[in-house]
Scaffold this active site. Structure first.
Site, PDB file in Angstrom:
ATOM      1  N   LYS A  76       0.855  -1.198   0.000  1.00  0.00           N
ATOM      2  CA  LYS A  76       0.000   0.000   0.000  1.00  0.00           C
ATOM      3  C   LYS A  76       0.875   1.227   0.000  1.00  0.00           C
ATOM      4  CE  LYS A  76      -4.002   2.020   0.304  1.00  0.00           C
ATOM      5  NZ  LYS A  76      -3.578   2.838  -0.855  1.00  0.00           N
ATOM      6  N   SER A  79      -7.278   5.534   3.736  1.00  0.00           N
ATOM      7  CA  SER A  79      -7.256   4.744   2.496  1.00  0.00           C
ATOM      8  C   SER A  79      -7.727   3.324   2.774  1.00  0.00           C
ATOM      9  CB  SER A  79      -5.841   4.674   1.928  1.00  0.00           C
ATOM     10  OG  SER A  79      -5.559   5.802   1.139  1.00  0.00           O
ATOM     11  N   LYS A 133       5.352   1.911  -2.910  1.00  0.00           N
ATOM     12  CA  LYS A 133       5.324   3.298  -3.393  1.00  0.00           C
ATOM     13  C   LYS A 133       5.620   3.291  -4.877  1.00  0.00           C
ATOM     14  CE  LYS A 133       4.846   7.351  -1.326  1.00  0.00           C
ATOM     15  NZ  LYS A 133       4.207   7.556  -0.001  1.00  0.00           N
ATOM     16  N   THR A 144      -4.948  12.984   6.294  1.00  0.00           N
ATOM     17  CA  THR A 144      -3.546  13.030   6.695  1.00  0.00           C
ATOM     18  C   THR A 144      -3.286  14.216   7.615  1.00  0.00           C
ATOM     19  OG1 THR A 144      -3.071  12.147   4.493  1.00  0.00           O
ATOM     20  CG2 THR A 144      -1.181  12.748   5.857  1.00  0.00           C
ATOM     21  N   ASP A 201      -0.014  10.876  -3.801  1.00  0.00           N
ATOM     22  CA  ASP A 201       1.103  11.400  -3.003  1.00  0.00           C
ATOM     23  C   ASP A 201       1.454  12.741  -3.646  1.00  0.00           C
ATOM     24  OD1 ASP A 201       3.064  10.042  -0.784  1.00  0.00           O
ATOM     25  OD2 ASP A 201       4.175  11.456  -1.991  1.00  0.00           O
TER      26      ASP A 201
HETATM   27  N1  GLU Z   1       0.848   8.869   0.105  1.00  0.00           N
HETATM   28  C1  GLU Z   1       0.313   8.782   1.418  1.00  0.00           C
HETATM   29  C2  GLU Z   1       1.392   8.391   2.418  1.00  0.00           C
HETATM   30  O1  GLU Z   1       2.552   8.627   2.220  1.00  0.00           O
HETATM   31  C3  GLU Z   1      -0.922   7.893   1.495  1.00  0.00           C
HETATM   32  C4  GLU Z   1      -0.722   6.472   1.079  1.00  0.00           C
HETATM   33  C5  GLU Z   1      -1.989   5.703   0.906  1.00  0.00           C
HETATM   34  O2  GLU Z   1      -3.052   6.233   1.174  1.00  0.00           O
HETATM   35  O3  GLU Z   1      -1.882   4.546   0.503  1.00  0.00           O
HETATM   36  O4  GLU Z   1       1.108   7.903   3.484  1.00  0.00           O
END
Ligand code: GLU
Length: 427
Positions: free
Chosen positions: A69, A361, A105, A189, A145
């Site tokens: 994830k 998420s 990622k 977030t 992101d």
């Molecule tokens: N990009 C965000 C992070 O760094 C969210 C990742 C997600 O929701 O999977 O946590």
């Protein structure tokens, strides 16, 4: 100073805790590196008829606890090492938040502000065309992101659904509302950061009403952290540090009486650049890029990118700062960490502090699976419970083992991932 390598930083943090834990060599070898990496090329037809080829990545660091994830970044300076670091931190983030997911990622080397809307759509679909066989609700679930948006997630979900022949909203999260997205995901977030700050303030006996914060970054995380700090805690945000994509310089937008995040959002473009003229007209003072670090505040919230608190910049931190809450991934280098520790500044480490995004998420994918959607209140209440529990779990570990909060967070996370690997017979 040598250029910051985020993966080197992630490995150094891990090694320090692996030593403290006396982690067995085999487990260490598995966790130090991602399990799988995909590097690919994405041909995109540009509006002028030419063909441009972009470099894309997806790194799946560890999926012992569940599907990988993590977001996809579109950035001009993206490197495989940055993606590796971010994927690794996602493993720790999902484990510390105690959600049944692993870490991954993705990225593309591109400045999205240079693309038209149709070009962005073709690039997003192209990313999925290369990766669709290796992602999926039970394998790897991307999200937004830096540089990517809910609309982009919508296109990617559509492309995956077409290729796989089945409507599959759970393949990706951070989707737009009405297109499989969850209420509260936009705020998650930033609000999550503030839930952890609230808990830290209770522990440190700092009065939140009237407390002061300086925020670095005014993207999705910074914006909602600012709103949360003011609305939930009754605090004041005295500045936001922000990148300007037009003159390619960063500035600190300050207002001693307190910034108004909703006003600033109304003059910020979709790439996070604030309209300088309008800000000045509204009484904001424009200071240099690092001015936010030196502010006389209680809480510093780096909420932009990695590596902003270095051995050098950390020296600027004001003596009244009590908490550094890491909304960004990897904002503090190991050199800066040593200084924070020595000064006794309370650190809320990134993969704990900013875990609200991925936790929401996770809620989004649960709702997608059920095909039944929750109210915003329900989402945010569940989010607060998860973040508060995660914070206290780490705090407890830091007290029991008498270690710094970042090391404690690593200890909680490594233990959970190690257990899952053992249960599955991997190690
Ligand atoms: N990009 C965000 C992070 O760094 C969210 C990742 C997600 O929701 O999977 O946590």
């Amino acid at each position: 100073m040598a250029e910051l390598n985020a993966f080197d930083m992630a490995q150094r943090q891990f090694d320090e805790v692996a030593d403290q834990l006396n982690l067995e060599a085999g487990v260490r070898a598995v966790l130090r590196w991602p399990l799988r990496e995909f590097h690919f090329r994405i041909p995109v037809r540009m509006d002028d008829g030419s063909l441009k080829v972009f470099d894309g990545f997806r790194v799946q660091h560890n999926d012992a606890r569940g599907p990988a994830k993590g977001g996809i970044r579109f950035a001009g300076n993206e490197t495989i090492d940055t993606v590796r670091a971010l994927a690794t931190w996602m493993t720790w983030k999902c484990a510390v938040a105690d959600i049944p997911l692993g870490g991954g990622k993705g990225g593309v080397i591109v400045d999205p502000s240079t693309l038209s809307v149709p070009e962005k759509e073709r690039l997003c679909r192209g990313w999925v065309d290369q990766m669709w066989k290796n992602i999926g609700p039970r394998a790897d679930v991307p999200a937004p992101d830096v540089g990517t948006t809910p609309q982009m997630m919508g296109w990617m979900m559509d492309e995956y659904s077409k290729l796989s022949g089945a409507f599959t909203p759970g393949v990706i999260t951070g989707k737009p509302l009405g297109g499989g997205g969850s209420l509260g995901r936009t705020e998650a977030t930033g609000y999550g950061v503030i839930y952890t700050v609230r808990e830290a303030m209770k522990v440190l006996k700092i009065k939140s009403k009237g407390a002061r914060a300086a925020i670095h970054g005014f993207g999705n995380v910074g914006q909602y952290a600012a709103i949360g700090f003011i609305e939930m805690l009754g605090g004041k945000v005295v500045c936001v540090g922000c990148w300007d994509r037009h003159d390619r310089k960063a500035y600190t937008y300050s207002k001693e009486s307190g910034v108004d995040p909703k006003f600033l959002m109304s003059i910020t473009d979709e790439y996070g650049t604030i309209d300088k003229a309008k800000a000045k007209k509204a009484g904001y003072v424009l200071e240099d890029a690092n001015a936010w670090i030196a502010k006389d505040v209680d809480v510093l919230i780096p909420a932009a990118i990695e590596g902003v608190l270095t051995g050098e910049t950390v020296k600027k931190i004001h003596k009244n700062v009590k908490i550094v809450a890491e909304g960004a991934n990897g904002p503090t280098t190991p050199e800066a960490d040593a200084v924070l520790k020595k000064r006794g500044i309370f650190n809320i480490p990134d993969f704990l502090c900013n875990a609200g995004g991925v936790t929401c998420s996770y809620f989004e994918s649960v709702q997608n699976d059920m095909n039944f959607y929750w109210s915003k209140d329900e989402v945010l209440t569940k989010l607060d419970q998860k973040m508060t529990a995660a914070f206290h779990g780490v705090l407890e570990m830091s007290k029991t083992k008498k270690v710094y909060m970042r090391n404690a967070a690593y200890m909680v996370a490594i233990d959970r991932v190690n257990k899952a690997m053992k249960l599955r017979g991997w190690v």
